[in-house]
Design a protein around this motif. Structure first.
Motif, PDB file in Angstrom:
ATOM      1  N   ARG A   4       1.402  17.380 -16.235  1.00 18.63           N
ATOM      2  CA  ARG A   4       0.755  17.307 -14.930  1.00 18.63           C
ATOM      3  C   ARG A   4      -0.080  18.562 -14.653  1.00 18.63           C
ATOM      4  NH1 ARG A   4      -0.655  13.457 -12.569  1.00 18.63           N
ATOM      5  NH2 ARG A   4      -0.450  14.418 -10.550  1.00 18.63           N
TER       6      ARG A   4
ATOM      7  N   THR B 155      -5.005   0.738  -8.507  1.00 14.33           N
ATOM      8  CA  THR B 155      -3.673   0.919  -7.947  1.00 14.33           C
ATOM      9  C   THR B 155      -3.356   2.407  -7.927  1.00 14.33           C
ATOM     10  OG1 THR B 155      -2.545   0.851 -10.086  1.00 14.33           O
ATOM     11  CG2 THR B 155      -2.917  -1.279  -8.962  1.00 14.33           C
ATOM     12  N   LEU B 156      -2.298   2.788  -7.246  1.00 12.54           N
ATOM     13  CA  LEU B 156      -1.870   4.181  -7.225  1.00 12.54           C
ATOM     14  C   LEU B 156      -1.573   4.667  -8.636  1.00 12.54           C
ATOM     15  CD1 LEU B 156      -1.146   6.691  -5.611  1.00 12.54           C
ATOM     16  CD2 LEU B 156       1.135   5.739  -5.265  1.00 12.54           C
ATOM     17  N   GLU B 157      -0.914   3.840  -9.424  1.00 20.17           N
ATOM     18  CA  GLU B 157      -0.591   4.213 -10.809  1.00 20.17           C
ATOM     19  C   GLU B 157      -1.859   4.387 -11.636  1.00 20.17           C
ATOM     20  OE1 GLU B 157       0.872   1.547  -9.222  1.00 20.17           O
ATOM     21  OE2 GLU B 157       2.762   2.567  -8.781  1.00 20.17           O
ATOM     22  N   GLU B 158      -2.843   3.507 -11.441  1.00 18.16           N
ATOM     23  CA  GLU B 158      -4.107   3.635 -12.173  1.00 18.16           C
ATOM     24  C   GLU B 158      -4.867   4.889 -11.753  1.00 18.16           C
ATOM     25  OE1 GLU B 158      -5.191  -1.079 -12.959  1.00 18.16           O
ATOM     26  OE2 GLU B 158      -5.654  -0.170 -11.017  1.00 18.16           O
TER      27      GLU B 158
ATOM     28  N   GLU C 269      -3.546   7.703 -10.698  1.00 18.30           N
ATOM     29  CA  GLU C 269      -2.850   8.827 -11.335  1.00 18.30           C
ATOM     30  C   GLU C 269      -3.188   8.902 -12.814  1.00 18.30           C
ATOM     31  OE1 GLU C 269       1.263   8.197 -10.353  1.00 18.30           O
ATOM     32  OE2 GLU C 269       1.006   8.948  -8.304  1.00 18.30           O
ATOM     33  N   ALA C 270      -3.272   7.743 -13.486  1.00 16.26           N
ATOM     34  CA  ALA C 270      -3.617   7.724 -14.912  1.00 16.26           C
ATOM     35  C   ALA C 270      -5.047   8.229 -15.133  1.00 16.26           C
ATOM     36  CB  ALA C 270      -3.444   6.315 -15.478  1.00 16.26           C
TER      37      ALA C 270
END
Length: 195
Positions: free
Chosen positions: A4, A150-153, A155-156
């Motif tokens: 991160r 999406t939130l996950e996308e 972040e990715a």
């Protein structure tokens, strides 16, 4: 190196440190030290818009949070009795805290960072870009793209961009090829409100 934090940035987690860094003089002083290396309060004062004594006070305040520390005078410095300051890392980062007080501190820091980024762009447009070699000027790009993720996308995407840039950030000027030029990349991701 954290996945991160692939740049090795200083991680600001304390809301009080975020509030401290949200001050325009402190943020400008830290940015100058990160870009240019060690400096005295007197040298910094002309770049941050404060007197040397006020600048010194702000540097000591940043030091209480570990963002700056005493630095060695550069080779050939005439007066080694002056106090030299240096940034502890080339950059810093923070995540928005989950508490209301922390989130307010994070918003203050985010607002000052964005304000200084916009000022930097305006200064670049008026003072730097007109004198750039046309070939180098073409390397200044900008985009304004709306994504549906999406939130996950999201972040990715952020992680992928950071990992792509990390080798260039970590090598610094000492590891760059002789013909390398400094380029500032200002990234902003601005989620839109849901209706």
């Amino acid at each position: 190196m954290s996945l991160r934090n692939p740049y090795g940035d200083f991680e600001v987690t304390d809301p009080q440190a975020m509030r401290a860094l949200a001050h325009p003089v402190r943020l400008a002083a830290l940015s100058y030290l990160q870009k240019n290396g060690p400096a005295t309060a007197t040298q910094l004062s002309e770049h941050v818009g404060a007197s040397p004594s006020v600048t010194s006070w702000h540097l000591r305040h940043l030091a209480t949070f570990g963002l700056v520390t005493d630095g060695p005078p550069p080779d050939g410095a005439a007066d080694k009795r002056r106090r030299w300051w240096k940034a502890v890392a080339r950059g810093f980062r923070f995540e928005m805290p989950s508490t209301p007080e922390g989130a307010e501190a994070g918003r203050l820091l985010r607002a000052e960072m964005m304000s200084q980024a916009v000022d930097y762009v305006q200064q670049w447009l008026s003072d730097v870009e007109p004198d750039l070699d046309p070939e180098l000027s073409r390397q200044a790009w900008s985009a304004n793209t709306l994504l549906q993720v999406t939130l996950e996308e999201a972040e990715a995407l952020d992680e992928a961009i950071e990992n792509l840039l990390a080798p260039y950030v970590r090598r610094g000027s000492e590891g760059a090829p002789a013909d390398a030029r400094r380029i500032r990349m200002i990234r902003m991701s601005l989620p839109e409100a849901t209706s």
